[in-house]
Write a protein that holds these residues in place. Structure first.
Motif, PDB file in Angstrom:
ATOM      1  N   ARG A 104       0.823  -1.210   0.000  1.00  0.00           N
ATOM      2  CA  ARG A 104       0.000   0.000   0.000  1.00  0.00           C
ATOM      3  C   ARG A 104       0.858   1.260   0.000  1.00  0.00           C
ATOM      4  N   HIS A 105       2.043   1.170   0.627  1.00  0.00           N
ATOM      5  CA  HIS A 105       2.949   2.323   0.635  1.00  0.00           C
ATOM      6  C   HIS A 105       3.436   2.642  -0.780  1.00  0.00           C
ATOM      7  N   VAL A 106       3.836   1.627  -1.520  1.00  0.00           N
ATOM      8  CA  VAL A 106       4.274   1.838  -2.907  1.00  0.00           C
ATOM      9  C   VAL A 106       3.116   2.373  -3.749  1.00  0.00           C
ATOM     10  N   LEU A 107       1.930   1.818  -3.564  1.00  0.00           N
ATOM     11  CA  LEU A 107       0.766   2.268  -4.316  1.00  0.00           C
ATOM     12  C   LEU A 107       0.428   3.722  -3.996  1.00  0.00           C
ATOM     13  N   ALA A 108       0.538   4.107  -2.732  1.00  0.00           N
ATOM     14  CA  ALA A 108       0.257   5.493  -2.339  1.00  0.00           C
ATOM     15  C   ALA A 108       1.241   6.462  -2.997  1.00  0.00           C
ATOM     16  N   LEU A 109       2.495   6.062  -3.109  1.00  0.00           N
ATOM     17  CA  LEU A 109       3.495   6.900  -3.765  1.00  0.00           C
ATOM     18  C   LEU A 109       3.177   7.062  -5.257  1.00  0.00           C
ATOM     19  N   LEU A 110       2.724   5.995  -5.876  1.00  0.00           N
ATOM     20  CA  LEU A 110       2.323   6.085  -7.283  1.00  0.00           C
ATOM     21  C   LEU A 110       1.119   7.005  -7.436  1.00  0.00           C
ATOM     22  N   ASP A 111       0.157   6.895  -6.538  1.00  0.00           N
ATOM     23  CA  ASP A 111      -1.031   7.753  -6.595  1.00  0.00           C
ATOM     24  C   ASP A 111      -0.650   9.225  -6.459  1.00  0.00           C
ATOM     25  N   ALA A 112       0.398   9.481  -5.667  1.00  0.00           N
ATOM     26  CA  ALA A 112       0.832  10.864  -5.447  1.00  0.00           C
ATOM     27  C   ALA A 112       1.736  11.370  -6.569  1.00  0.00           C
ATOM     28  N   GLY A 113       2.012  10.522  -7.555  1.00  0.00           N
ATOM     29  CA  GLY A 113       2.873  10.920  -8.658  1.00  0.00           C
ATOM     30  C   GLY A 113       4.350  10.925  -8.309  1.00  0.00           C
ATOM     31  N   GLU A 114       4.730  10.291  -7.216  1.00  0.00           N
ATOM     32  CA  GLU A 114       6.126  10.268  -6.779  1.00  0.00           C
ATOM     33  C   GLU A 114       6.792   8.977  -7.256  1.00  0.00           C
ATOM     34  N   LEU A 115       7.054   8.914  -8.562  1.00  0.00           N
ATOM     35  CA  LEU A 115       7.570   7.696  -9.180  1.00  0.00           C
ATOM     36  C   LEU A 115       8.946   7.318  -8.631  1.00  0.00           C
ATOM     37  N   GLU A 116       9.822   8.291  -8.454  1.00  0.00           N
ATOM     38  CA  GLU A 116      11.163   7.984  -7.961  1.00  0.00           C
ATOM     39  C   GLU A 116      11.117   7.379  -6.566  1.00  0.00           C
ATOM     40  N   ASP A 117      10.273   7.928  -5.704  1.00  0.00           N
ATOM     41  CA  ASP A 117      10.138   7.380  -4.352  1.00  0.00           C
ATOM     42  C   ASP A 117       9.493   5.991  -4.389  1.00  0.00           C
ATOM     43  N   ALA A 118       8.563   5.787  -5.324  1.00  0.00           N
ATOM     44  CA  ALA A 118       7.930   4.473  -5.466  1.00  0.00           C
ATOM     45  C   ALA A 118       8.960   3.434  -5.907  1.00  0.00           C
ATOM     46  N   ARG A 119       9.837   3.815  -6.829  1.00  0.00           N
ATOM     47  CA  ARG A 119      10.912   2.908  -7.247  1.00  0.00           C
ATOM     48  C   ARG A 119      11.793   2.525  -6.065  1.00  0.00           C
ATOM     49  N   PHE A 120      12.144   3.547  -5.263  1.00  0.00           N
ATOM     50  CA  PHE A 120      13.017   3.309  -4.115  1.00  0.00           C
ATOM     51  C   PHE A 120      12.340   2.388  -3.103  1.00  0.00           C
ATOM     52  N   ALA A 121      11.058   2.625  -2.829  1.00  0.00           N
ATOM     53  CA  ALA A 121      10.329   1.779  -1.877  1.00  0.00           C
ATOM     54  C   ALA A 121      10.227   0.347  -2.395  1.00  0.00           C
ATOM     55  N   LEU A 122      10.023   0.197  -3.705  1.00  0.00           N
ATOM     56  CA  LEU A 122       9.923  -1.140  -4.290  1.00  0.00           C
ATOM     57  C   LEU A 122      11.252  -1.879  -4.205  1.00  0.00           C
ATOM     58  N   SER A 123      12.367  -1.151  -4.248  1.00  0.00           N
ATOM     59  CA  SER A 123      13.686  -1.788  -4.233  1.00  0.00           C
ATOM     60  C   SER A 123      13.913  -2.590  -2.961  1.00  0.00           C
ATOM     61  N   TYR A 124      13.196  -2.269  -1.885  1.00  0.00           N
ATOM     62  CA  TYR A 124      13.315  -3.021  -0.642  1.00  0.00           C
ATOM     63  C   TYR A 124      12.522  -4.330  -0.684  1.00  0.00           C
ATOM     64  N   LEU A 125      11.671  -4.480  -1.698  1.00  0.00           N
ATOM     65  CA  LEU A 125      10.804  -5.658  -1.785  1.00  0.00           C
ATOM     66  C   LEU A 125      11.227  -6.629  -2.864  1.00  0.00           C
ATOM     67  N   VAL A 126      12.036  -6.182  -3.833  1.00  0.00           N
ATOM     68  CA  VAL A 126      12.415  -7.027  -4.966  1.00  0.00           C
ATOM     69  C   VAL A 126      13.928  -7.058  -5.107  1.00  0.00           C
ATOM     70  N   SER A 127      14.439  -8.067  -5.823  1.00  0.00           N
ATOM     71  CA  SER A 127      15.880  -8.163  -6.057  1.00  0.00           C
ATOM     72  C   SER A 127      16.285  -7.545  -7.388  1.00  0.00           C
ATOM     73  N   ARG A 128      15.322  -7.233  -8.246  1.00  0.00           N
ATOM     74  CA  ARG A 128      15.638  -6.614  -9.537  1.00  0.00           C
ATOM     75  C   ARG A 128      15.977  -5.140  -9.360  1.00  0.00           C
ATOM     76  N   GLU A 129      16.586  -4.551 -10.381  1.00  0.00           N
ATOM     77  CA  GLU A 129      16.919  -3.133 -10.335  1.00  0.00           C
ATOM     78  C   GLU A 129      15.678  -2.308 -10.663  1.00  0.00           C
ATOM     79  N   THR A 130      15.469  -1.237  -9.906  1.00  0.00           N
ATOM     80  CA  THR A 130      14.240  -0.448 -10.046  1.00  0.00           C
ATOM     81  C   THR A 130      14.477   0.976 -10.538  1.00  0.00           C
ATOM     82  N   GLU A 131      15.742   1.386 -10.680  1.00  0.00           N
ATOM     83  CA  GLU A 131      16.045   2.794 -10.952  1.00  0.00           C
ATOM     84  C   GLU A 131      15.421   3.324 -12.231  1.00  0.00           C
TER      85      GLU A 131
END
Length: 319
Positions: A104-131
């Motif tokens: 929900r945190h990643v989704l909230a960042l996307l809703d707010a248009g904060e794509l860079e922060d959403a990428r960063f938050a997702l990086s803690y959940l996945v092993s792939r590169e998100t930059e």
């Protein structure tokens, strides 16, 4: 007391996990497992260098799982205090509530248009590169990790909690931790982590399929129109995955949500083409991701209920 430990502790653990999750700043047993795994690997590689890697990796699995079982079994056997520790070790081993909070945190960042922060938050959940991920890529990555970790982080641990209490739960978590640290097909871990990876595959085999069944039943409860046809498609797609288990919840979730998982992803600087699971060409829109996030907790709880019933039957048959 034994009856309370068997029935009440797991149910209370699910509630604590859902409403509390992992308290910020609180030490987590997985951190201790990670440290211990690092020490085992260090000692194993110092002894005889690169020789006997398969045997040393197998011994590491036995040491990790055995130590985890002994420590938790000993602590939870302490009179009175043991019941509190049993509850702690039980909810600390489950991650449905925390998984949904992170999603929900990643989704909230996307809703707010904060794509860079959403990428960063997702990086803690996945092993792939998100930059370099697009908004659609972030949604797809989030969908994949929610679906896969539903089994690894909740349904499978709950199965072993019901089967053998907190001690068996943490023996399973020890093997799962080793798989996440050593289970790579690289020159460094191909042999050393092979036993950990295969053992994790064996232990998660039944829960993964019950997790997929839970998702299907959850979709029925939520009256998803895709529930009727998803099973046939998912059972075929599940076999495309490199993992004998991860494909089951992922493919089922993809067909139920109506969007495809897999495809191109970047891991450690290298592009990897993963098999496509779900309806090919269907993107992860905001609606599809929200549809999945409604399904995950319902399907996870139903899958856990199936695991609890099976574990109770096994215990009754054995005892």
């Amino acid at each position: 007391m034994e009856s309370v430990m068997y029935w009440a502790v797991p149910l209370c653990a699910v509630l604590v996990d859902w409403f509390v999750g992992d308290p910020h700043g609180w030490p987590h047993p997985v951190c201790a497992l990670g440290w211990y795994a690092g020490r085992i690997e260090y000692c194993a590689r110092r002894f005889a260098g690169q020789k006997f890697l398969l045997a040393k990796g197998a011994l590491g699995v036995v040491l990790m799982a055995g130590t985890a079982w002994l420590v938790v079994a000993g602590l939870t056997a302490i009179p009175y205090v043991g019941l509190i520790l049993a509850l702690y070790f039980s909810f600390a081993g489950l991650a449905l509530g925390q998984l949904m909070r992170e999603g929900r945190h990643v989704l909230a960042l996307l809703d707010a248009g904060e794509l860079e922060d959403a990428r960063f938050a997702l990086s803690y959940l996945v092993s792939r590169e998100t930059e370099q991920m697009s908004e659609e890529d972030v949604r797809a990555g989030l969908a994949e990790t929610l679906s896969e970790n539903l089994n690894d982080g909740f349904v499978a641990p709950f199965f072993y909690l019901m089967l053998g209490g907190p001690a068996l739960l943490w023996a399973y978590k020890a093997v799962s931790t080793l798989d996440s640290m050593w289970g790579y097909r690289t020159p460094q871990y191909e042999k050393f982590g092979k036993v950990a990876a295969r053992m994790d595959d064996v232990l998660a085999w039944i829960p993964a399929r019950l997790c997929a069944l839970g998702l299907l039943c959850g979709a029925k409860l939520l009256r998803y129109e895709t529930a009727g046809e998803a099973f046939g498609h998912a059972s075929i797609d599940a076999g495309k995955s490199a993992s004998p288990n991860a494909g089951w919840p992922m493919a089922t979730a993809a067909w139920l949500a109506g969007a495809a998982m897999g495809g191109r992803a970047v891991y450690f600087g290298k592009v990897k083409e993963k098999p496509v699971l779900g309806p090919a060409g269907e993107p992860w829109t905001d609606a599809a991701l929200r549809r999945l996030m409604r399904l995950i907790p319902v399907g996870g709880l139903v899958g856990a209920a199936f695991c609890g019933i099976l574990a109770a039957v096994i215990r009754f048959a054995v005892c």
